[in-house]
Write an enzyme that holds these catalytic residues in place. Structure first.
Site, mmCIF file in Angstrom:
data_model
loop_
_atom_site.group_PDB
_atom_site.id
_atom_site.type_symbol
_atom_site.label_atom_id
_atom_site.label_comp_id
_atom_site.label_asym_id
_atom_site.label_seq_id
_atom_site.Cartn_x
_atom_site.Cartn_y
_atom_site.Cartn_z
ATOM 1 C CG HIS A 372 -77.629 24.059 21.594
ATOM 2 N ND1 HIS A 372 -77.829 25.141 21.640
ATOM 3 C CD2 HIS A 372 -76.497 23.769 21.077
ATOM 4 C CE1 HIS A 372 -76.713 25.531 21.492
ATOM 5 N NE2 HIS A 372 -75.789 24.847 21.250
ATOM 6 C CE1 TYR A 486 -73.213 28.072 11.992
ATOM 7 C CE2 TYR A 486 -72.002 27.093 13.647
ATOM 8 C CZ TYR A 486 -72.976 27.834 13.266
ATOM 9 O OH TYR A 486 -73.871 28.436 14.228
ATOM 10 C CB SER A 488 -71.275 29.259 16.446
ATOM 11 O OG SER A 488 -72.559 30.043 17.181
ATOM 12 C CB THR A 499 -75.844 31.791 17.138
ATOM 13 O OG1 THR A 499 -76.508 31.096 16.360
ATOM 14 C CG2 THR A 499 -75.667 31.374 18.734
#
EC number: 2.3.1.21
Length: 670
Positions: A372, A486, A488, A499
């Site tokens: 990532h 959360y 995104s 993001t």
């Protein structure tokens, strides 16, 4: 683990957040060297993309307090308000002004790009579970094409076609079309290609089209995250022409591009893969791949031992390979097995540091597992969609195709590594740690057979808001409260955007959840419908703000990063327990919608957390749950029944959980 989840969310179509329609797959050009031949150059819009805005400090504080409201009691909230006022009128104001000044001096990028890369690359935790997500392909519609060798060959060729199309500038630019009838047409494309790159974004904007940032795409290929002490680095060698193949823990390389840059014939690639699949060598006693699952400082030290021990050339071939193809020797049993295998596997047959691993099981089940740090899901999803479309609609070989008559034993190099006792001990320790960590992970699926987004839209409700409300209700029913959540949202509509976080837990979802879960008989159907409508309206507002770079999480992150860079004492706002709590994301969620995706998943970011990835428009939902021995579940609670409310929408999500997760309030990834 802050960054972990923040990025781990996969980009739901493009920067307009949940519920937005997905970009259609590009028109292809049939078999050959390229996927397509776009008349608009791939990077045509890049120079004129708007810059990611820095929110006003007062807006960030207001949004932050709104997100804290459902999580705190009155006394806690008053304390947090005081911290916010002091910050806004004192050191926060100073830091904000410095951030704005720096941003003006760096107009080539965004204010979040550098800090975000640093966040990923300085994280010392294993990339497995903490960062790397997966997306699994749907099966090939033609069942006979799901043979492992056939599918591996076709997907490899399609992936290399994507590489060549991208590098030749022939890949259609990534554009989010709000009115495709006007903007996604040959007429518009013929016109816009003559508009200078410095102005092209504005031309697209006039027809309600939003080009997306494509600066991360070059890292898809020939790229690897290299472990270094304190901070890793991203390595790319676009001159390398070979593919890396892993099978049974063994490493093989062979060229997939010739000296002129053309794709090696599909029948040769098929022959080389068949040769690798026929290798009956037993699995190595010390599988090197385990090292990529280690703590980054530990791995950095062991890698240096590998280099000094005579393995530098072999490692270079691993690092520079176009990508890593993983051939697994077993079929996939079910969706839970699929998720475990594609999210982490057994540690022997993945190189977790590669920009992506293309995994193909014995029965042809395929997935992409990606690292990532180099980028977010917009680039990966585009690659994923194009490879699926090309490999199924214009396959390079058929099941009856015969491999080329070539000497694969000469063309395929099997890499060998010299391991001393210290390295063997390091691999054994990494294996032990890997196995123990994976035992803390639980994955389950929910399949929805009723309801769907079209019904919800007719009720003027956002499908994503209803899904998020269902998660809130489920958690309240199971555990009795509202927790940090959360979701995104991509900010790829801006140059070097990354993001932003949507905070789905609000005073509206809390009120609605309490009404449904605790006192349903006290409210009429009309009152409950009105509460859901309020939740939907507010969630849509949060989504639009996040997509426009107007959330609060990235702004506060950048201010905290700047304070640390200046070496000043961390402001009280960041030391407030409430700040730590809101970044301890017990519910980490993300939505993905694509005709190519079967399921996708990512691990939770805290020990007692859930990772929930919903696949929109499909019937699957994967829930990845974190197991914490201190977490008490209600007597007789069924961990799945709590998510029944998600049957309001048609979709799917995996649930994962993990026990050993750091609680760094700075991290939140996919």
């Amino acid at each position: 683990m802050v960054a972990r989840l923040l990025l781990r969310a996969w980009p739901r179509g493009p920067a307009v957040g949940p519920g937005a329609p997905c970009r259609p797959l590009s028109a292809g050009s049939g078999p050959g060297q390229y996927l397509q031949r776009s008349i608009v150059p791939t990077m045509h819009y890049q120079d004129s993309l708007p810059r990611l805005p820095i929110p006003k400090l007062e807006d960030t504080i207001r949004r932050y307090l709104s997100a804290q409201k459902p999580l705190l009691d009155d006394e806690q909230f008053r304390k947090t308000e005081q911290f916010c006022k002091s910050f806004e009128n004192g050191i926060g104001k100073e830091l904000h002004e410095q951030l704005v000044a720096r941003d003006k001096q760096n107009k080539h990028t965004s204010y979040i790009s550098g800090p975000w890369f640093d966040m990923y690359l300085t994280a010392r935790d294993s990339v497995v579970l903490n960062f790397n997500p997966f997306m699994a392909f749907n099966p090939d519609p033609k069942s006979e094409y799901n043979d492992q060798l056939t599918r591996a060959t076709n997907m490899t060729v399609s992936a290399i076609r994507f590489l060549k199309t991208l590098r030749a500038g022939l890949l259609e630019p990534e554009v989010f079309h709000l009115n495709p009838a006007k903007s996604d047409t040959d007429t518009f494309k013929r016109l816009i290609r003559f508009v200078p790159s410095s102005l092209s974004w504005y031309g697209a904007y006039l027809v309600n089209a939003y080009p997306l940032d494509m600066s991360q795409y070059f890292r898809l290929f020939n790229s690897t995250r290299l472990p270094r002490p304190s901070q890793d680095e991203l390595f790319t060698d676009d001159k390398a022409r070979h593919l890396l193949v892993l099978r049974k823990g063994h490493f093989y390389v062979f060229d997939v591009l010739d000296q002129d840059g053309n794709i090696v014939s599909a029948s040769e690639i098929q022959a080389h893969l068949k040769y690798i699949l026929s290798d009956n060598s037993p699995a190595p006693e010390f599988p090197l791949a385990y090292l990529t699952s280690e703590n980054r400082d530990v791995w950095a030290e062991l890698r240096q031992k590998l280099v000094s021990g005579g393995n530098e050339e072999a490692l270079r071939k691993v690092d520079s390979a176009v990508f890593c193809l993983c051939l697994d020797d077993f079929p996939i049993k079910d969706l839970v097995h699929l998720s475990h295998n594609m999210l982490h596997g057994d540690g022997t047959n993945r190189w977790y540091d590669k920009s992506f691993n293309l995994i193909i099981a014995k029965d042809g089940t395929a997935a992409v597992h990606f690292e990532h740090a180099w980028g977010d899901g917009v680039a990966v999803l585009r690659f994923f969609n194009e490879v699926f479309k090309d490999s199924t609609q214009a396959p390079a070989i058929a099941p009856q195709s015969q491999p080329a008559s070539t000497d694969s034993s000469a063309a395929v190099q099997k890499l060998t590594f010299k391991l001393n006792d210290a390295l063997k001990a390091g691999i054994s320790a990494a294996k032990e740690k890997f196995d123990a960590t994976m035992k803390t992970l639980t994955i389950d699926f929910i399949q929805f057979h009723r309801g769907g987004k079209e019904f919800l839209k007719k009720q003027k409700l956002s499908p994503d808001s209803v899904a998020q409300l269902a998660f809130q209700m489920a958690f309240m029913r199971q555990y009795g409260g509202t927790v940090a959540t959360y979701e995104s949202c991509s900010t790829a509509a801006f140059k070097h955007g990354r993001t932003e976080t949507i905070r789905p837990a609000s005073i509206f979802t809390k009120r609605c959840s309490e009404a449904f879960v605790r006192e349903p008989s006290k409210h009429s159907a009309g009152e409950l419908q009105q509460m859901m409508a309020e939740c939907s309206k507010y969630h849509n507002q949060l989504t639009k703000e996040a997509a426009m770079g107007q959330g609060f999480d990235r702004h506060l992150f950048a201010l905290r990063y700047l304070a640390a860079a200046r070496g000043i004492v961390l402001p009280e706002l960041f030391l407030d327990p409430a700040y730590g709590q809101i970044n301890h994301n017990i519910l980490s969620t993300s939505t993905l919608s694509s005709p190519a995706v079967n399921v996708g998943g990512f691990a939770p970011v805290v020990p007692n957390g859930f990772g929930i990835g919903a696949v929109g428009g499909r019937i699957r939902s994967v829930i990845i749950k974190g197991t914490n021995q201190d977490q008490q579940e209600p007597q007789g609670a069924d961990s799945l029944r709590t998510f029944r409310l998600t049957s309001l929408m048609r979709g799917g999500c995996p649930i994962t959980t993990s026990e050993q997760r750091p609680n760094d309030p700075l991290v939140s990834v996919l």
